[in-house]
Design a protein around this motif. Structure first.
Motif, short mmCIF file in Angstrom:
data_model
loop_
_atom_site.label_atom_id
_atom_site.label_comp_id
_atom_site.label_asym_id
_atom_site.label_seq_id
_atom_site.Cartn_x
_atom_site.Cartn_y
_atom_site.Cartn_z
N TYR A 26 0.84 -1.20 0.00
CA TYR A 26 0.00 0.00 0.00
C TYR A 26 0.87 1.26 0.00
O TYR A 26 0.65 2.18 -0.80
CB TYR A 26 -0.91 -0.05 1.22
CG TYR A 26 -1.72 1.19 1.47
CD1 TYR A 26 -2.93 1.40 0.81
CD2 TYR A 26 -1.30 2.14 2.40
CE1 TYR A 26 -3.68 2.53 1.05
CE2 TYR A 26 -2.05 3.27 2.64
CZ TYR A 26 -3.23 3.47 1.97
OH TYR A 26 -3.97 4.59 2.22
N LEU A 27 1.87 1.30 0.87
CA LEU A 27 2.74 2.47 0.98
C LEU A 27 3.55 2.67 -0.29
O LEU A 27 3.65 3.79 -0.82
CB LEU A 27 3.65 2.32 2.19
CG LEU A 27 4.66 3.45 2.43
CD1 LEU A 27 3.93 4.76 2.67
CD2 LEU A 27 5.56 3.11 3.62
N THR A 28 4.13 1.58 -0.81
CA THR A 28 4.95 1.69 -2.02
C THR A 28 4.12 2.15 -3.22
O THR A 28 4.54 3.03 -3.99
CB THR A 28 5.60 0.33 -2.33
OG1 THR A 28 6.37 -0.09 -1.19
CG2 THR A 28 6.51 0.42 -3.53
N SER A 29 2.94 1.59 -3.36
CA SER A 29 2.10 1.94 -4.51
C SER A 29 1.68 3.40 -4.45
O SER A 29 1.78 4.13 -5.45
CB SER A 29 0.86 1.03 -4.53
OG SER A 29 1.22 -0.33 -4.62
N PHE A 30 1.23 3.85 -3.29
CA PHE A 30 0.76 5.22 -3.19
C PHE A 30 1.93 6.22 -3.26
O PHE A 30 1.77 7.33 -3.76
CB PHE A 30 -0.03 5.42 -1.90
CG PHE A 30 -1.47 5.07 -2.05
CD1 PHE A 30 -2.41 6.04 -2.34
CD2 PHE A 30 -1.89 3.76 -1.91
CE1 PHE A 30 -3.75 5.72 -2.49
CE2 PHE A 30 -3.22 3.42 -2.05
CZ PHE A 30 -4.17 4.40 -2.35
N THR A 31 3.09 5.83 -2.75
CA THR A 31 4.25 6.71 -2.86
C THR A 31 4.65 6.88 -4.32
O THR A 31 4.89 8.01 -4.78
CB THR A 31 5.43 6.14 -2.06
OG1 THR A 31 5.05 6.03 -0.68
CG2 THR A 31 6.64 7.04 -2.18
N ALA A 32 4.73 5.78 -5.05
CA ALA A 32 5.07 5.86 -6.47
C ALA A 32 4.04 6.68 -7.24
O ALA A 32 4.39 7.52 -8.09
CB ALA A 32 5.19 4.45 -7.06
N LEU A 33 2.76 6.46 -6.94
CA LEU A 33 1.71 7.23 -7.60
C LEU A 33 1.81 8.71 -7.25
O LEU A 33 1.63 9.59 -8.12
CB LEU A 33 0.34 6.67 -7.21
CG LEU A 33 -0.88 7.38 -7.81
CD1 LEU A 33 -0.85 7.28 -9.34
CD2 LEU A 33 -2.16 6.78 -7.26
N SER A 34 2.11 9.01 -5.99
CA SER A 34 2.21 10.41 -5.57
C SER A 34 3.37 11.11 -6.25
O SER A 34 3.24 12.25 -6.72
CB SER A 34 2.36 10.48 -4.05
OG SER A 34 1.26 9.88 -3.40
N VAL A 35 4.51 10.43 -6.33
CA VAL A 35 5.68 11.03 -6.98
C VAL A 35 5.39 11.27 -8.46
O VAL A 35 5.74 12.32 -9.03
CB VAL A 35 6.91 10.13 -6.80
CG1 VAL A 35 8.09 10.63 -7.64
CG2 VAL A 35 7.31 10.08 -5.32
#
Length: 505
Positions: A26-35
């Motif tokens: 969850y954290l990795t996916s949303f971080t990548a999407l946010s960046v």
């Protein structure tokens, strides 16, 4: 090293939990999407603002060019000085042939920037007028530099402080967003670990107790109605079924031991008597024939038990196909009409509907034959002057097919109707006729396999409200229609929509 083993083991357990993996994903996916979103928004915002800045600079250049064309270099200087006195983000600079500043609002600009005077767009760093030349005082700008007659140079540009400030705000927003994602991931991990995984552990513990032999144990249902409650409820239903089957197995074993003991004892007694006596050839043959008849009855009983077990377990190899129930009723009734006529039974068949069901032809024919045989054997009227009758009626409605076999015999009391479908159950009124007490058990198993229902009611009333006054037995097999006949197919839905549309037009 030894002291660190428990902590390492605890850390390994945490990292291997589903909760931690889900939180990490969850954290990795949303971080990548946010960046990605930050880069996308930042680049597009820069492009849009740069276009607007260039348009503003070009408009200023056009205005100054008109003043230069009308009034020459002096008019240009006056126009620039007037613009410099107006507070805005525009930048101006006029240099003479020696590079000295005539007028403008720029304190310092690199020489290499001034050397490019062909009017192209340049992104530069400069020091505003009134500030000391330091790295802290440098600012970003977009400029165009033109070389005028007499080696004069004109610079027109615009400060990019607003864009830099916007980028800073976007960076701060991204930082806050990422921090929020980390916090949310931690909350998600805590929720999954404390709530969901705890419930999974409870389910595993309950399952382990059940596997150890506690068939009365059940999984906890909290009443929240979530996925775990639905899973626990379905598993509890399965456990109820397993417990019921185990009880049925025990009852079958007890019934076999009880009901088969009598014929086996009788056979043993007959054989021992034959051995003790000096029988003639005819007497010996008669004894063997009687023994053979009872042996066949035992084999038929075991075959019936085996067939019931296979049907209940769904291992008969039956393939449920779309079949017309009326054809089965016709074929079976044609076989039993001569038998009923020989026994003096008035036999009638009525096909009020032609339902199509999903079923196995052989099993349904066997169930119908068993019901007709039961009616022939046990459906005799108690009054001597009343002729026995058997009525077979096939009807249906929008959802179900209903097959009814009705006689005018003594019937079955309401208190015994559920019990009579169990294995080896024979009522006192039926013990005068041969049988094993497995017929209705097989019928019920076949009907259950077809997702139907076996209903035993009094034939004297339509709603079975006067069950104490027995006037025969009505056995009803209720089966669901196939999807096409129930109107659940895509073609039926399309036709229904077309009819509704046609009705409203």
């Amino acid at each position: 090293m030894v002291l660190g083993i428990p902590s390492v083991t605890a850390l390994t357990r945490i990292l291997s939990t589903t909760a931690f993996k889900l939180a990490a994903i969850y954290l990795t996916s949303f971080t990548a999407l946010s960046v990605f979103l930050f880069i996308f928004i930042s680049q597009n915002t820069d492009d849009l603002m740069n276009k607007q800045v260039v348009q503003t600079v070009d408009a200023e250049i056009q205005g100054l060019a008109e003043q230069y064309a009308q009034n020459g270099i002096n008019g240009l200087v006056v126009g620039v000085e007037r613009r410099v006195r107006s507070p805005n983000s525009n930048l101006y600079l006029i240099l003479d042939y020696s590079g000295n500043v005539i007028t403008g609002n720029i304190a310092y600009l690199p020489e290499k920037v001034l050397s490019v005077s062909d009017g192209r767009i340049q992104f530069v760093s400069y020091t505003p007028l009134g500030f000391v030349e330091t790295d802290q005082n440098k600012a970003k700008a977009i400029v165009r530099i033109f070389e005028l007659p007499g080696n004069f140079k004109l610079l027109v540009g615009r400060d990019l402080e607003d864009q830099v400030h916007l980028k800073s705000l976007l960076g701060d927003a991204l930082t806050l967003w990422l921090v929020g994602m980390v916090v949310l991931a931690g909350i998600t991990w805590f929720f999954l670990n404390r709530r969901i995984l705890k419930r999974i552990d409870n389910l595993s513990m309950s399952s382990r107790l059940i596997m150890e032999g506690d068939l009365a144990g059940r999984l906890d249902v909290t009443g929240n109605g979530d996925e775990f409650d639905r899973l626990a409820s379905n598993l509890n239903v399965m456990l109820d079924r397993i417990e019921e089957l185990m009880k049925g197995l025990k009852e079958v074993s007890d019934n076999i031991a009880h009901d088969l003991k009598t014929p086996l004892t009788r056979m043993r007694g007959r054989v021992e008597a034959a051995l003790r006596q000096d029988l003639s050839e005819n007497e010996g043959r008669e004894c063997l024939e009687e023994t053979l008849v009872e042996t066949d009855e035992l084999i038929n009983t075991f075959n019936a038990l085996l067939r019931i077990a296979r049907v209940e377990a769904g291992s008969t190899g039956a393939e449920l196909q779309s079949i017309k129930l009326g054809n089965i009723v016709k074929d079976v009734c044609e076989l039993y009409e001569p038998v009923a006529e020989d026994d003096g039974v008035e036999f009638s068949v009525s096909l009020e509907d032609e339902p199509v069901i999903e079923g196995d032809r052989e099993l349904l024919a066997q169930a119908l034959a068993n019901l007709i045989e039961n009616a022939l054997k046990y459906g005799r009227p108690t009054e001597e002057n009343v002729k026995p009758t058997i009525k077979v009626v096939l009807s249906g409605n929008d959802e179900q097919a209903i097959l009814s076999i009705e006689d005018n015999g003594a019937g079955i009391a309401a208190a015994d109707r559920e019990r009579v479908c169990n294995r080896f159950v024979r009522l006192d009124s039926s013990r005068h006729a041969p049988g094993s007490g497995l017929g209705l058990s097989l019928i019920k198993a076949v009907v259950t396999l077809h997702h139907g229902e076996l209903q035993l009611t009094s034939a004297g009333t339509a709603d079975d409200s006067e069950s104490d006054k027995q006037s025969g037995l009505r056995a009803r097999i209720v089966l669901p229609l196939n999807k096409g006949q129930r109107g659940e197919g895509e073609g039926n839905e399309a036709w229904d929509k077309a009819r509704k549309k046609n009705a409203t037009s």
